[in-house]
Design a protein around this motif. Structure first.
Motif, short mmCIF file in Angstrom:
data_model
loop_
_atom_site.label_atom_id
_atom_site.label_comp_id
_atom_site.label_asym_id
_atom_site.label_seq_id
_atom_site.Cartn_x
_atom_site.Cartn_y
_atom_site.Cartn_z
N PHE A 81 0.80 -1.00 0.09
CA PHE A 81 -0.09 0.09 0.06
C PHE A 81 0.90 1.12 0.01
CE2 PHE A 81 -3.14 2.73 2.15
CZ PHE A 81 -3.84 2.90 1.30
N ASP A 145 0.56 -1.65 6.67
CA ASP A 145 0.22 -0.38 7.14
C ASP A 145 1.81 0.38 7.41
OD1 ASP A 145 -2.14 -0.82 7.23
OD2 ASP A 145 -2.35 -1.66 9.07
N TYR A 146 2.81 -0.45 7.94
CA TYR A 146 3.99 0.47 8.26
C TYR A 146 4.83 0.96 7.09
CZ TYR A 146 3.07 -0.48 13.07
OH TYR A 146 2.38 -0.54 14.33
N TYR B 29 -7.07 1.84 15.32
CA TYR B 29 -6.11 1.05 14.74
C TYR B 29 -6.11 -0.48 15.78
CZ TYR B 29 -2.48 -1.33 12.47
OH TYR B 29 -1.73 -1.98 11.28
N THR B 33 -7.76 -2.65 13.48
CA THR B 33 -6.61 -2.46 12.46
C THR B 33 -6.94 -1.59 11.35
OG1 THR B 33 -7.07 -4.51 11.54
CG2 THR B 33 -5.38 -4.46 13.27
N ILE B 35 -6.23 2.28 9.74
CA ILE B 35 -5.73 3.78 9.96
C ILE B 35 -6.80 4.71 9.52
CG2 ILE B 35 -4.08 5.26 9.07
CD1 ILE B 35 -2.55 2.89 8.36
N ARG B 101 -8.55 -4.99 3.35
CA ARG B 101 -8.56 -3.96 4.25
C ARG B 101 -8.12 -2.85 3.46
NH1 ARG B 101 -4.08 -4.84 7.43
NH2 ARG B 101 -4.25 -2.77 7.95
N VAL B 105 -9.25 1.54 4.01
CA VAL B 105 -8.36 2.68 4.28
C VAL B 105 -8.57 3.76 3.25
CG1 VAL B 105 -5.81 3.39 4.02
CG2 VAL B 105 -6.59 1.31 5.07
N ILE B 243 1.60 2.17 16.98
CA ILE B 243 0.04 2.22 16.77
C ILE B 243 -0.57 0.97 17.21
CG2 ILE B 243 0.14 1.47 14.29
CD1 ILE B 243 -1.63 3.57 13.53
#
Lengths: 367, 301
Positions: A81, A145-146, B29, B33, B35, B101, B105, B243
């Protein structure tokens, strides 16, 4: 991931496909290149019959297609992503602009700048590709995500660095570019991008990319060199983003760091997911629909930025795979990769059975 | 030395606000999970609510004492933004819980842009000021000047964070939250109402952001873009701290506050602020991908 059902569009285009499939094979072989050539001629002469405004819209459509398709390689095919695509675009835009405005004229090549434009774009793209390594290396350790946050940080860093280099205008921006981007140039770059990306995606290497999306650990167990794949994907995506940046800089003739903010990246993301992940056809469609839609919504002024995100949210809720996620236009699939449609397969089997049952002359088979 | 103490106070003030907003990112989060990129804009909406309610209540007709107006404004902002966040969760995120997912987002990004541009289109881009709830009193102690507003911001934030920590660690709701965050498949089997807990999480996160928003508005101006500007910094705070980890978000908020205040002191211009903050983030993520307090998630084949 499972493939969503057949789209409305492909049903509409079914008669066209049927007509195409009824052509004899040698004609079929040359249809796509011929059509591309015809479109190129049209693009070349378009300034004489399309007004400046729509030329510009077409150019933006093309640039957005390049951006979308290249980001789709990372987000769609490899399943990462990345939200920092505008950062690479900025590198390409600034490098190409510096070349055409300062370097080439200083070498006494001022009058050849229009001919050196592709070279400037290439160097800009290569510079952007090199910076793609900045994202590729962290991607060995971080995922999901990271990694998204790493790309975000990268975008912000590029913007911040550009704002702080006073020699190239800092926050005021950089100008003096000639208007070198034309519909024909953009068209050529779009074809090159789509062609190369298609070959990449359907190569052995492309399978490695897809396998990383589905399961990275499993793919490394079947000896996919995940590091190599990641490096290549990020560098190639960044390269094309750089090309798009160069084209962009030479149409608006004025770039500043704010043109490449996170909002620009978000725009590209929207186009990728609107068109659908894992699909080059989807990228073309997504970029076109989004760009043209925003132009058509122009009379709404500020409200178009309200309507746009709202449409995006609705799209995600009702069609989370985008317009044609995980599916592809047939002509974008290499012939040896094309899967027969079930209907065509059934038809072939039926014919074969009939031929076996009644060994009549070939002309006598039923239609 | 005096400037140092002065700057530390400023950093604590800014860091408090970042920490309060970061909590919203990290809680959401932690539990689903996701963001929640819209959170910064929810914070922005909260300051606008505070602006309108505060201005209305401060009118000469009512003659309410400043402290009452302040409390009422904070409560109104908390309620309005909690409602907004719950509605967003219900109508934008909930339908996507089974979808890929990334769709969620993207939706969050879309909701954020929508809130921002809707505010821009209806209220306009002009910066606004919250009314003065209290007369500003500046104390000087050993050459260091600080105002009562600064003290209020730092103290209120500290109390709110302690309260939240207690809620999460000591109450049934908190236990349920931790249960959903720990294992969202087993939690419902143990009788945890997952949907309600998620709604409560969004509501708590948003109301904490509203407290942060009102406090922020007492010192700085309010404009539609603050959601991005402040929101991103708060988001980095959440990531730096790890996070999903509530104490991490608090620590991260203060770290980012210090980075923002001390960068112009050390480097020539304040424009390097973003560069420093994001480089810090990048380096941290490379060497400690799960933040300061975050724990790495073991990957199973």
């Amino acid at each position: 991931m499972k493939r969503p059902s057949l789209s409305f569009l492909s049903r509409v285009l079914a008669p066209l496909r049927a007509a195409y499939e009824s052509l004899p094979p040698p004609v079929r072989r040359w249809t796509t290149p011929m059509l591309l050539a015809v479109f190129f001629v049209i693009a070349l002469f378009s300034p004489s019959f399309i007004n400046l405004y729509w030329q510009q819209v077409l150019i933006y459509v093309g640039i957005n297609i390049i951006l979308t398709a290249s980001l789709n390689l990372v987000n769609g095919y490899m399943g990462e992503f990345s939200v920092g695509h505008a950062g690479f675009m900025a590198v390409g835009a600034y490098v190409a602009s510096i070349l055409t405005v300062w370097v080439f004229p200083r070498w006494g090549l001022g009058e050849y700048v229009p001919y050196l434009f592709p070279l400037a774009l290439l160097i800009g793209g290569l510079a952007a590709g090199l910076t793609g390594l900045v994202i590729a290396f962290p991607s060995f350790r971080t995922r999901g995500d990271y990694l998204a946050i790493v790309t975000l940080a990268w975008n912000m860093i590029v913007k911040s660095v550009l704002e702080n280099i006073d020699a190239i205008g800092g926050p005021r921006g950089f100008m003096g570019m000639q208007k070198l981007t034309s519909v024909a140039w953009v068209y050529v770059w779009v074809i090159i991008t789509i062609y190369l990306l298609r070959n990449l995606v359907y190569s052995n290497f492309g399978r490695g990319t897809l396998s990383i999306r589905e399961d990275e650990i499993a793919s490394s167990l079947v000896s996919v060199d995940t590091r190599k794949v990641k490096i290549t994907v990020f560098v190639v995506a960044a390269f094309f983003a750089g090309i798009a940046g160069g084209l962009f800089a030479h149409i608006i003739q004025f770039i500043n760091p704010r043109s490449f903010s996170i909002l620009k990246s978000t725009d590209v993301l929207v186009m990728v997911y609107l068109g659908g992940i894992g699909s080059l056809g989807g990228s073309i469609l997504g970029a076109t629909v989004y760009t043209v839609l925003l132009e058509l919504l122009r009379p709404l002024q500020v409200w178009r930025w309200v309507v746009g995100p709202l449409l995006l949210v609705l799209l995600m809720i009702f069609r989370p795979y985008g317009i044609m996620g995980m599916r592809e236009w047939r002509f974008l699939i290499p012939p040896e990769e094309r899967v027969e449609t079930v209907a065509a397969l059934m038809e072939r089997i039926r014919r074969k059975r009939e031929a076996v049952a009644a060994p009549a002359p070939a002309g006598g088979s039923s239609g | 030395m005096q400037t140092l103490v002065q700057q530390v106070l400023n950093a604590l003030q800014l860091g408090s606000v970042y920490a309060l907003i970061a909590l919203g990112y990290t809680m959401v989060y932690g539990i689903i999970t996701l963001i929640n990129f819209a959170h910064g804009d929810i914070f922005m909406v909260s300051t606008y609510v505070a602006f309108f309610v505060g201005t209305a209540l401060m009118s000469q007709l009512l003659r309410l004492p400043g402290i009452v107006v302040f409390v009422l404004t904070v409560l109104a902002a908390m309620f309005a933004t909690a409602l907004l966040a719950v509605l967003i969760e219900r109508f934008a995120y909930k339908p996507l819980r089974q979808a890929p997912r990334v769709s969620a987002v993207i939706t969050a990004l879309g909701v954020g842009l929508f809130l921002e541009n809707f505010t821009l289109a209806t209220i306009g881009p002009d910066p606004r000021f919250l009314p003065k709830f209290f007369p500003v009193v500046t104390f000087t102690m050993g050459g260091v000047a600080f105002s009562n507003i600064q003290i209020i911001i730092i103290a209120v934030s500290a109390v709110v964070m302690l309260l939240l920590d207690t809620i999460v660690r000591r109450t049934m709701v908190g236990m349920a939250m931790r249960a959903v965050s720990w294992d969202k498949f087993t939690a419902p089997l143990m009788g945890v109402p997952v949907d309600r807990i998620i709604s409560i999480t969004f509501a708590i996160g948003a109301s904490i952001a509203a407290i942060g928003g009102t406090l922020f508005g007492m010192v700085y101006t309010v404009d539609p873009y603050m959601g991005i500007r402040i929101g991103w910094w708060a988001f980095i705070s959440a990531v730096v701290g790890g996070i999903g980890n509530i104490r991490g978000a608090m620590i991260g908020g203060y770290i980012l506050g210090f980075v923002e205040i001390f960068t112009p002191v050390i480097l020539p211009a304040s424009t390097y602020r973003d560069f420093v903050a994001f480089s810090l983030l990048l380096v941290l993520l490379i060497f400690r991908p799960y933040g300061i307090l975050g724990r790495p998630v073991a990957q199973k084949v």
